[in-house]
Design a protein around this motif. Structure first.
Motif, PDB file in Angstrom:
ATOM      1  N   GLU A 139       5.209 -37.078 -25.389  1.00 17.61           N
ATOM      2  CA  GLU A 139       3.997 -36.433 -25.904  1.00 17.61           C
ATOM      3  C   GLU A 139       2.987 -36.144 -24.797  1.00 17.61           C
ATOM      4  OE1 GLU A 139       3.230 -38.110 -30.089  1.00 17.61           O
ATOM      5  OE2 GLU A 139       1.226 -37.919 -29.163  1.00 17.61           O
ATOM      6  N   ALA A 140       2.770 -37.131 -23.940  1.00 19.11           N
ATOM      7  CA  ALA A 140       1.800 -36.948 -22.849  1.00 19.11           C
ATOM      8  C   ALA A 140       2.269 -35.856 -21.888  1.00 19.11           C
ATOM      9  CB  ALA A 140       1.596 -38.263 -22.096  1.00 19.11           C
ATOM     10  N   LEU A 141       3.571 -35.795 -21.641  1.00 17.39           N
ATOM     11  CA  LEU A 141       4.097 -34.772 -20.724  1.00 17.39           C
ATOM     12  C   LEU A 141       4.011 -33.383 -21.348  1.00 17.39           C
ATOM     13  CD1 LEU A 141       7.188 -36.611 -19.186  1.00 17.39           C
ATOM     14  CD2 LEU A 141       4.973 -36.181 -18.114  1.00 17.39           C
ATOM     15  N   GLU A 142       4.212 -33.306 -22.666  1.00 18.84           N
ATOM     16  CA  GLU A 142       4.060 -32.011 -23.337  1.00 18.84           C
ATOM     17  C   GLU A 142       2.614 -31.532 -23.245  1.00 18.84           C
ATOM     18  OE1 GLU A 142       7.765 -32.068 -26.536  1.00 18.84           O
ATOM     19  OE2 GLU A 142       5.780 -32.710 -27.209  1.00 18.84           O
ATOM     20  N   ALA A 143       1.705 -32.469 -23.422  1.00 18.71           N
ATOM     21  CA  ALA A 143       0.286 -32.112 -23.340  1.00 18.71           C
ATOM     22  C   ALA A 143      -0.071 -31.575 -21.960  1.00 18.71           C
ATOM     23  CB  ALA A 143      -0.574 -33.330 -23.685  1.00 18.71           C
ATOM     24  N   ALA A 144       0.542 -32.163 -20.928  1.00 15.59           N
ATOM     25  CA  ALA A 144       0.193 -31.785 -19.554  1.00 15.59           C
ATOM     26  C   ALA A 144       1.053 -30.647 -19.006  1.00 15.59           C
ATOM     27  CB  ALA A 144       0.343 -33.015 -18.648  1.00 15.59           C
ATOM     28  N   GLY A 145       2.149 -30.317 -19.699  1.00 16.02           N
ATOM     29  CA  GLY A 145       3.119 -29.400 -19.112  1.00 16.02           C
ATOM     30  C   GLY A 145       3.769 -30.042 -17.894  1.00 16.02           C
ATOM     31  N   GLY A 146       4.216 -31.266 -18.066  1.00 14.77           N
ATOM     32  CA  GLY A 146       4.734 -32.056 -16.948  1.00 14.77           C
ATOM     33  C   GLY A 146       6.248 -32.021 -16.848  1.00 14.77           C
ATOM     34  N   CYS A 147       6.807 -33.022 -16.206  1.00 17.56           N
ATOM     35  CA  CYS A 147       8.269 -33.039 -16.023  1.00 17.56           C
ATOM     36  C   CYS A 147       8.818 -34.455 -15.987  1.00 17.56           C
ATOM     37  CB  CYS A 147       8.643 -32.314 -14.735  1.00 17.56           C
ATOM     38  SG  CYS A 147       8.227 -33.209 -13.244  1.00 17.56           S
ATOM     39  N   MET A 148      10.124 -34.519 -16.203  1.00 16.76           N
ATOM     40  CA  MET A 148      10.862 -35.781 -16.064  1.00 16.76           C
ATOM     41  C   MET A 148      11.898 -35.616 -14.956  1.00 16.76           C
ATOM     42  SD  MET A 148      11.752 -36.710 -20.029  1.00 16.76           S
ATOM     43  CE  MET A 148      10.447 -36.721 -21.286  1.00 16.76           C
ATOM     44  N   ILE A 149      12.101 -36.694 -14.190  1.00 20.69           N
ATOM     45  CA  ILE A 149      13.133 -36.712 -13.153  1.00 20.69           C
ATOM     46  C   ILE A 149      13.891 -38.040 -13.297  1.00 20.69           C
ATOM     47  CG2 ILE A 149      13.606 -36.640 -10.677  1.00 20.69           C
ATOM     48  CD1 ILE A 149      10.714 -35.385 -10.395  1.00 20.69           C
ATOM     49  N   PHE A 150      15.205 -37.947 -13.417  1.00 23.12           N
ATOM     50  CA  PHE A 150      16.006 -39.158 -13.568  1.00 23.12           C
ATOM     51  C   PHE A 150      16.901 -39.354 -12.345  1.00 23.12           C
ATOM     52  CE2 PHE A 150      14.963 -37.812 -17.870  1.00 23.12           C
ATOM     53  CZ  PHE A 150      14.438 -38.995 -18.378  1.00 23.12           C
ATOM     54  N   THR A 151      17.036 -40.602 -11.932  1.00 21.21           N
ATOM     55  CA  THR A 151      17.939 -40.901 -10.822  1.00 21.21           C
ATOM     56  C   THR A 151      19.364 -40.921 -11.344  1.00 21.21           C
ATOM     57  OG1 THR A 151      16.232 -42.169  -9.670  1.00 21.21           O
ATOM     58  CG2 THR A 151      18.510 -42.515  -8.991  1.00 21.21           C
ATOM     59  N   ALA A 152      20.126 -39.923 -10.930  1.00 23.21           N
ATOM     60  CA  ALA A 152      21.556 -39.870 -11.220  1.00 23.21           C
ATOM     61  C   ALA A 152      22.264 -40.537 -10.051  1.00 23.21           C
ATOM     62  CB  ALA A 152      21.967 -38.416 -11.416  1.00 23.21           C
TER      63      ALA A 152
ATOM     64  N   ALA B 289      12.128 -28.030 -23.443  1.00 23.49           N
ATOM     65  CA  ALA B 289      11.646 -26.723 -23.003  1.00 23.49           C
ATOM     66  C   ALA B 289      10.851 -26.103 -24.150  1.00 23.49           C
ATOM     67  CB  ALA B 289      12.833 -25.832 -22.634  1.00 23.49           C
ATOM     68  N   PRO B 290       9.872 -25.271 -23.879  1.00 27.81           N
ATOM     69  CA  PRO B 290       9.485 -24.787 -22.560  1.00 27.81           C
ATOM     70  C   PRO B 290       8.371 -25.587 -21.894  1.00 27.81           C
ATOM     71  CG  PRO B 290       8.311 -23.531 -24.217  1.00 27.81           C
ATOM     72  CD  PRO B 290       9.135 -24.545 -24.954  1.00 27.81           C
ATOM     73  N   ARG B 291       7.892 -26.666 -22.523  1.00 29.30           N
ATOM     74  CA  ARG B 291       6.717 -27.350 -21.954  1.00 29.30           C
ATOM     75  C   ARG B 291       7.054 -28.311 -20.828  1.00 29.30           C
ATOM     76  NH1 ARG B 291       1.793 -26.004 -21.606  1.00 29.30           N
ATOM     77  NH2 ARG B 291       0.877 -28.073 -21.884  1.00 29.30           N
ATOM     78  N   VAL B 292       8.229 -28.981 -20.957  1.00 29.07           N
ATOM     79  CA  VAL B 292       8.535 -30.065 -20.017  1.00 29.07           C
ATOM     80  C   VAL B 292       9.856 -29.770 -19.313  1.00 29.07           C
ATOM     81  CG1 VAL B 292       9.041 -32.544 -19.823  1.00 29.07           C
ATOM     82  CG2 VAL B 292       7.310 -31.741 -21.466  1.00 29.07           C
ATOM     83  N   ARG B 293       9.855 -29.792 -17.975  1.00 29.94           N
ATOM     84  CA  ARG B 293      11.086 -29.640 -17.213  1.00 29.94           C
ATOM     85  C   ARG B 293      11.757 -31.003 -17.050  1.00 29.94           C
ATOM     86  NH1 ARG B 293      10.502 -28.815 -12.303  1.00 29.94           N
ATOM     87  NH2 ARG B 293       8.308 -29.377 -12.115  1.00 29.94           N
ATOM     88  N   VAL B 294      13.100 -31.013 -17.086  1.00 32.18           N
ATOM     89  CA  VAL B 294      13.835 -32.276 -16.963  1.00 32.18           C
ATOM     90  C   VAL B 294      14.965 -32.089 -15.948  1.00 32.18           C
ATOM     91  CG1 VAL B 294      15.129 -34.066 -18.168  1.00 32.18           C
ATOM     92  CG2 VAL B 294      13.353 -32.781 -19.390  1.00 32.18           C
ATOM     93  N   ASN B 295      14.931 -32.883 -14.879  1.00 29.28           N
ATOM     94  CA  ASN B 295      15.921 -32.761 -13.809  1.00 29.28           C
ATOM     95  C   ASN B 295      16.361 -34.134 -13.324  1.00 29.28           C
ATOM     96  OD1 ASN B 295      15.962 -29.722 -13.254  1.00 29.28           O
ATOM     97  ND2 ASN B 295      13.759 -30.156 -13.131  1.00 29.28           N
ATOM     98  N   GLY B 296      17.326 -34.119 -12.397  1.00 34.66           N
ATOM     99  CA  GLY B 296      17.788 -35.372 -11.814  1.00 34.66           C
ATOM    100  C   GLY B 296      17.962 -35.245 -10.318  1.00 34.66           C
ATOM    101  N   VAL B 297      18.002 -36.404  -9.648  1.00 35.04           N
ATOM    102  CA  VAL B 297      18.366 -36.474  -8.236  1.00 35.04           C
ATOM    103  C   VAL B 297      19.581 -37.391  -8.135  1.00 35.04           C
ATOM    104  CG1 VAL B 297      17.654 -37.221  -5.925  1.00 35.04           C
ATOM    105  CG2 VAL B 297      16.001 -36.079  -7.433  1.00 35.04           C
TER     106      VAL B 297
END
Ligand code: NAD
Length: 263
Positions: free
Chosen positions: A129-142, A175-183
């Motif tokens: 919810e907080a990330l949607e409000a900010a238009g933020g992102c998630m990054i997960f360690t793969a 999507a479209p508010r929050v990007r989600v990626n990994g490293v």
């Protein structure tokens, strides 16, 4: 800095890759970093070094309440949340299937997946919810083990492959508010530990740094065992609104070039 004014929650931030990411985020101008970890001493050290820009949250990522607390802390102390880094994890020390009894397999699977996968999902649930409000992102360690066999045992490799599914599915759902990626790091000199279930709670992947370095160097084209700091820039890039606005559902590999090698 690329992250000027941004606020992050990072799990597993007391040590290794998570800690390097926390430090890089602060160098890139982050307003504050909420650092979640079970290791109180490691978090205390980080907080001592960085003062009020680090908020430690001590707890187990298997508990949902810990993640809620971290998000609340981000909102209360820094006024928002822009980035979630899901990173806390355990290793299986490459145990093959033949090394398990049925009951040890079940117990180890429960422990490893609860930390490496449920911990990521709970973090995502609490931060959404907080990330949607900010238009933020998630990054997960793969991991290199998200795409290749042999970096872990069967449970670790399965679990890290599942992180790819988690990233892709959440990228679509959020999507479209929050990007989600990994490293995806390769063999990295950290204190990565194993499961209590296998009696590996105190065992660390870098216990013999020279042997680790030799094994990784021989296996990867770039011929060095990575340090946590080697990966941190990719977490900065992915969190940057200016530089990764169009990137979602991706895993950036940081493994010394494993996929570049043929026979
Ligand atoms: P690390 O042990 O240095 O850091 C992991 C941190 O997570 C530790 O501070 C630990 O206390 C914390 N943690 C573990 N279980 C926890 C729990 N249940 N609750 C709260 N905190 C917990 O190891 P690292 O190598 O930096 O690991 C970070 C991530 O990188 C993990 O997801 C790991 O699978 C991944 N990774 C590591 C390597 C490697 O070779 N070291 C390679 C690829 C991916």
């Amino acid at each position: 800095g690329w992250l000027a004014g941004q606020v992050a929650v990072i799990t597993g931030a007391a040590s290794g890759i998570g800690r390097a990411v926390a430090e890089r985020y602060l160098e890139e101008g982050a307003l504050g970093v909420v650092c979640v970890d079970a290791d109180r001493a490691g978090l205390d050290e980080l907080a001592r070094e960085h003062g009020s820009r680090v908020e430690p949250v001590i707890g187990d990522v298997r508990d949902h309440a810990v993640h809620e607390q971290a998000v609340e802390r981000a909102l209360a102390s820094y006024g928002g949340l822009d980035v979630l880094v899901g990173n806390a994890g355990l290793f299986d020390f490459r145990r093959p299937l033949r090394g398990y009894t049925a009951s040890a397999l079940a117990a180890t699977m429960d422990e490893l997946f609860a930390v490496n996968l449920r911990g990521y999902l709970y973090a995502a649930m609490a931060a959404r919810e907080a990330l949607e409000a900010a238009g933020g992102c998630m990054i997960f360690t793969a991991s290199v083990a998200s795409f290749h066999a042999g970096g872990g045992g069967v449970l670790y490799t399965m679990g890290k492959h599942a992180v790819v599914g988690l990233v892709r599915q959440l990228a679509l759902e959020l999507a479209p508010r929050v990007r989600v990626n990994g490293v995806g790091p390769g063999g990295t000199l950290t204190g990565l530990r194993g499961t209590q279930t296998l009696g590996h709670g105190g065992r660390q992947i870098d216990a013999d740094p020279r042997a680790f370095d030799e094994r990784v160097s021989a296996a990867v084209p770039l011929a060095f065992a990575q340090r946590p700091r080697d990966h941190a820039g990719l977490y900065v890039l992915l969190a940057s609104r200016d530089n990764a606005r169009a990137v979602t559902g991706e895993i950036f590999m940081s493994d010394g070039g494993v996929a570049a090698r043929s026979i």
